[in-house]
Scaffold this motif. Structure first.
Motif, PDB file in Angstrom:
ATOM      1  N   LYS A  41       0.823  -1.218   0.000  1.00  0.00           N
ATOM      2  CA  LYS A  41       0.000   0.000   0.000  1.00  0.00           C
ATOM      3  C   LYS A  41       0.857   1.267   0.000  1.00  0.00           C
ATOM      4  CE  LYS A  41      -2.083  -1.165   3.872  1.00  0.00           C
ATOM      5  NZ  LYS A  41      -1.337  -2.423   4.144  1.00  0.00           N
ATOM      6  N   SER A  42       1.826   1.330   0.925  1.00  0.00           N
ATOM      7  CA  SER A  42       2.671   2.531   0.998  1.00  0.00           C
ATOM      8  C   SER A  42       3.472   2.709  -0.282  1.00  0.00           C
ATOM      9  CB  SER A  42       3.663   2.440   2.161  1.00  0.00           C
ATOM     10  OG  SER A  42       2.993   2.386   3.374  1.00  0.00           O
ATOM     11  N   THR A  43       3.954   1.593  -0.803  1.00  0.00           N
ATOM     12  CA  THR A  43       4.733   1.658  -2.045  1.00  0.00           C
ATOM     13  C   THR A  43       3.886   2.259  -3.162  1.00  0.00           C
ATOM     14  OG1 THR A  43       6.030  -0.256  -1.372  1.00  0.00           O
ATOM     15  CG2 THR A  43       6.012   0.269  -3.722  1.00  0.00           C
ATOM     16  N   LEU A  44       2.632   1.800  -3.273  1.00  0.00           N
ATOM     17  CA  LEU A  44       1.755   2.302  -4.331  1.00  0.00           C
ATOM     18  C   LEU A  44       1.557   3.818  -4.179  1.00  0.00           C
ATOM     19  CD1 LEU A  44      -1.408   0.526  -5.663  1.00  0.00           C
ATOM     20  CD2 LEU A  44      -1.455   2.961  -5.188  1.00  0.00           C
ATOM     21  N   LEU A  45       1.333   4.273  -2.952  1.00  0.00           N
ATOM     22  CA  LEU A  45       1.134   5.721  -2.730  1.00  0.00           C
ATOM     23  C   LEU A  45       2.416   6.496  -3.021  1.00  0.00           C
ATOM     24  CD1 LEU A  45      -1.050   5.778   0.529  1.00  0.00           C
ATOM     25  CD2 LEU A  45      -1.813   5.815  -1.844  1.00  0.00           C
ATOM     26  N   ARG A  46       3.558   5.918  -2.619  1.00  0.00           N
ATOM     27  CA  ARG A  46       4.834   6.627  -2.850  1.00  0.00           C
ATOM     28  C   ARG A  46       5.134   6.783  -4.333  1.00  0.00           C
ATOM     29  NH1 ARG A  46       6.994   3.629   1.782  1.00  0.00           N
ATOM     30  NH2 ARG A  46       8.060   2.233   0.350  1.00  0.00           N
ATOM     31  N   LEU A  47       4.685   5.806  -5.142  1.00  0.00           N
ATOM     32  CA  LEU A  47       4.887   5.932  -6.594  1.00  0.00           C
ATOM     33  C   LEU A  47       4.055   7.082  -7.149  1.00  0.00           C
ATOM     34  CD1 LEU A  47       4.805   2.184  -7.731  1.00  0.00           C
ATOM     35  CD2 LEU A  47       6.813   3.661  -7.590  1.00  0.00           C
ATOM     36  N   ILE A  48       2.831   7.227  -6.640  1.00  0.00           N
ATOM     37  CA  ILE A  48       1.956   8.306  -7.138  1.00  0.00           C
ATOM     38  C   ILE A  48       2.544   9.666  -6.768  1.00  0.00           C
ATOM     39  CG2 ILE A  48      -0.346   9.348  -7.024  1.00  0.00           C
ATOM     40  CD1 ILE A  48      -1.409   6.526  -6.267  1.00  0.00           C
ATOM     41  N   GLY A  49       3.117   9.766  -5.563  1.00  0.00           N
ATOM     42  CA  GLY A  49       3.717  11.027  -5.112  1.00  0.00           C
ATOM     43  C   GLY A  49       5.118  11.244  -5.645  1.00  0.00           C
ATOM     44  N   LEU A  50       5.598  10.315  -6.454  1.00  0.00           N
ATOM     45  CA  LEU A  50       6.955  10.362  -7.022  1.00  0.00           C
ATOM     46  C   LEU A  50       8.025  10.387  -5.941  1.00  0.00           C
ATOM     47  CD1 LEU A  50       7.147  12.477 -10.305  1.00  0.00           C
ATOM     48  CD2 LEU A  50       7.750  10.094  -9.941  1.00  0.00           C
ATOM     49  N   LEU A  51       7.730   9.737  -4.803  1.00  0.00           N
ATOM     50  CA  LEU A  51       8.777   9.525  -3.811  1.00  0.00           C
ATOM     51  C   LEU A  51       9.643   8.360  -4.277  1.00  0.00           C
ATOM     52  CD1 LEU A  51       6.594   9.859  -0.576  1.00  0.00           C
ATOM     53  CD2 LEU A  51       7.832  11.632  -1.794  1.00  0.00           C
ATOM     54  N   GLU A  52       9.083   7.562  -5.183  1.00  0.00           N
ATOM     55  CA  GLU A  52       9.813   6.459  -5.801  1.00  0.00           C
ATOM     56  C   GLU A  52       9.374   6.343  -7.246  1.00  0.00           C
ATOM     57  OE1 GLU A  52      11.092   3.527  -3.687  1.00  0.00           O
ATOM     58  OE2 GLU A  52       9.882   3.788  -1.870  1.00  0.00           O
ATOM     59  N   ARG A  53      10.194   5.617  -8.025  1.00  0.00           N
ATOM     60  CA  ARG A  53       9.878   5.358  -9.437  1.00  0.00           C
ATOM     61  C   ARG A  53       9.554   3.882  -9.632  1.00  0.00           C
ATOM     62  NH1 ARG A  53       9.651   9.918 -12.896  1.00  0.00           N
ATOM     63  NH2 ARG A  53      11.291  11.396 -12.337  1.00  0.00           N
ATOM     64  N   PRO A  54       8.624   3.574 -10.549  1.00  0.00           N
ATOM     65  CA  PRO A  54       8.341   2.162 -10.813  1.00  0.00           C
ATOM     66  C   PRO A  54       9.514   1.470 -11.511  1.00  0.00           C
ATOM     67  CG  PRO A  54       7.017   3.573 -12.252  1.00  0.00           C
ATOM     68  CD  PRO A  54       7.793   4.481 -11.341  1.00  0.00           C
ATOM     69  N   THR A  55       9.606   0.158 -11.328  1.00  0.00           N
ATOM     70  CA  THR A  55      10.615  -0.641 -12.028  1.00  0.00           C
ATOM     71  C   THR A  55      10.149  -0.915 -13.462  1.00  0.00           C
ATOM     72  OG1 THR A  55      11.052  -1.701  -9.902  1.00  0.00           O
ATOM     73  CG2 THR A  55      12.020  -2.742 -11.841  1.00  0.00           C
ATOM     74  N   ARG A  56       8.850  -1.197 -13.597  1.00  0.00           N
ATOM     75  CA  ARG A  56       8.247  -1.420 -14.917  1.00  0.00           C
ATOM     76  C   ARG A  56       6.842  -0.857 -14.939  1.00  0.00           C
ATOM     77  NH1 ARG A  56      10.352  -6.530 -14.440  1.00  0.00           N
ATOM     78  NH2 ARG A  56       8.352  -7.387 -13.824  1.00  0.00           N
ATOM     79  N   GLY A  57       6.347  -0.596 -16.127  1.00  0.00           N
ATOM     80  CA  GLY A  57       4.968  -0.150 -16.280  1.00  0.00           C
ATOM     81  C   GLY A  57       4.853   1.360 -16.370  1.00  0.00           C
ATOM     82  N   ARG A  58       3.617   1.813 -16.598  1.00  0.00           N
ATOM     83  CA  ARG A  58       3.355   3.238 -16.778  1.00  0.00           C
ATOM     84  C   ARG A  58       2.398   3.756 -15.722  1.00  0.00           C
ATOM     85  NH1 ARG A  58       3.207   6.137 -21.923  1.00  0.00           N
ATOM     86  NH2 ARG A  58       1.048   6.705 -21.501  1.00  0.00           N
ATOM     87  N   LEU A  59       2.631   4.989 -15.350  1.00  0.00           N
ATOM     88  CA  LEU A  59       1.852   5.577 -14.269  1.00  0.00           C
ATOM     89  C   LEU A  59       1.594   7.022 -14.655  1.00  0.00           C
ATOM     90  CD1 LEU A  59       0.984   5.790 -11.326  1.00  0.00           C
ATOM     91  CD2 LEU A  59       3.345   5.521 -10.671  1.00  0.00           C
TER      92      LEU A  59
END
Ligand code: ADP
Ligand code: ADP
Length: 222
Positions: A41-59
């Motif tokens: 859950k936290s990882t998903l939110l952090r990707l939306i906030g650009l605190l992290e970048r995805p390894t694969r896929g588009r957002l």
């Protein structure tokens, strides 16, 4: 408003925190994100906030492909996404007003306009009278409301909350959700990560459920 297309996030030492996650959150939609601790859950939110970048896929958020944003555009993106954390993350040595004004200072807003906006946000969460208080002098529920005021002060179209009621008793939790409902009513898109299944059940909103990094259910039938 938020679109995940086959998003995977891998941490070298831990394997996939998110695996092939796809969903769309429509503008103005309010949804819960649930699943056990460690589900992603936290990882998903952090990707939306650009605190992290995805390894694969588009957002994408608000039609903007996040993969196309460079480092210098991240602060601008963050102002479009208000984030609320379980532990508030307030600066302990700054008063309530200063904590809430941080996103506007970062945006270079004029002090007079800034004062108006900060007080409007504090008024929305019922904390106008506490603007000079230090966070440590406030109750847990009040601290969370300061965190919410800070998240909404720049009027972002998207609000993300990570276990926003994790430390609160049921009555305070309902108050916080009532605030979220009010943002929902004025057209803000909200994604709220929570363990609080009881509260979710009373709300009748869409629920996305993660299990070991996979999106295993969408809507109320988990
Ligand atoms: P949740 O919020 O649902 O509890 P998280 O997104 O925090 O789940 O974590 C999902 C998985 O990813 C867990 O196994 C966690 O240990 C791992 N993880 C999260 N952040 C990191 C990180 N920065 N480095 C390595 N592993 C991480
Ligand atoms: P929260 O969900 O309350 O925000 P987390 O425990 O998910 O807190 O993450 C706190 C910080 O620790 C984050 O920066 C996250 O990236 C990092 N983190 C979480 N799990 C791990 C892990 N297994 N290994 C390394 N770092 C992690």
């Amino acid at each position: 408003m938020i679109r995940f297309e086959h998003v995977t996030k891998r941490y070298a030492e831990r394997g996939d925190a998110l695996r092939d996650v796809s969903f769309t959150l429509e503008p103005g939609e309010m949804a819960f994100l649930t699943g056990h601790s460690g589900a992603g859950k936290s990882t998903l939110l952090r990707l939306i906030g650009l605190l992290e970048r995805p390894t694969r896929g588009r957002l994408s958020v608000a039609g903007q492909d996040l993969g196309a944003l460079g480092r210098r555009q991240i602060p601008l993106h963050r102002r479009r996404v208000g984030m609320i954390f379980q532990d508030h993350r307030l600066l302990p040595d700054r008063n309530v007003f200063d904590n809430v004004s941080l996103p506007l200072l970062a945006a270079g807003m004029h002090p007079r306009e800034l004062g108006k906006r900060v007080r409007a946000a504090l008024d929305q969460v019922g904390l106008l009278r506490l603007e000079h208080a230090l966070p440590t002098s406030l109750s847990s529920g009040e601290q969370q409301r300061v965190g919410i005021a800070r998240a909404v002060v720049a009027r972002p179209p998207v609000i993300l909350a990570d276990e926003p009621t994790g430390n609160l008793d049921p009555a305070l939790s309902r108050e916080i959700f009532h605030l979220f409902e009010r943002f929902h009513q004025v057209g803000v898109s909200l994604l709220i990560a929570t363990h609080d299944l009881e509260l979710i059940a009373t709300q009748g909103h869409r629920t996305l459920r993660l299990h070991q990094g996979r999106l295993v259910a969408d809507s109320g039938n988990w």
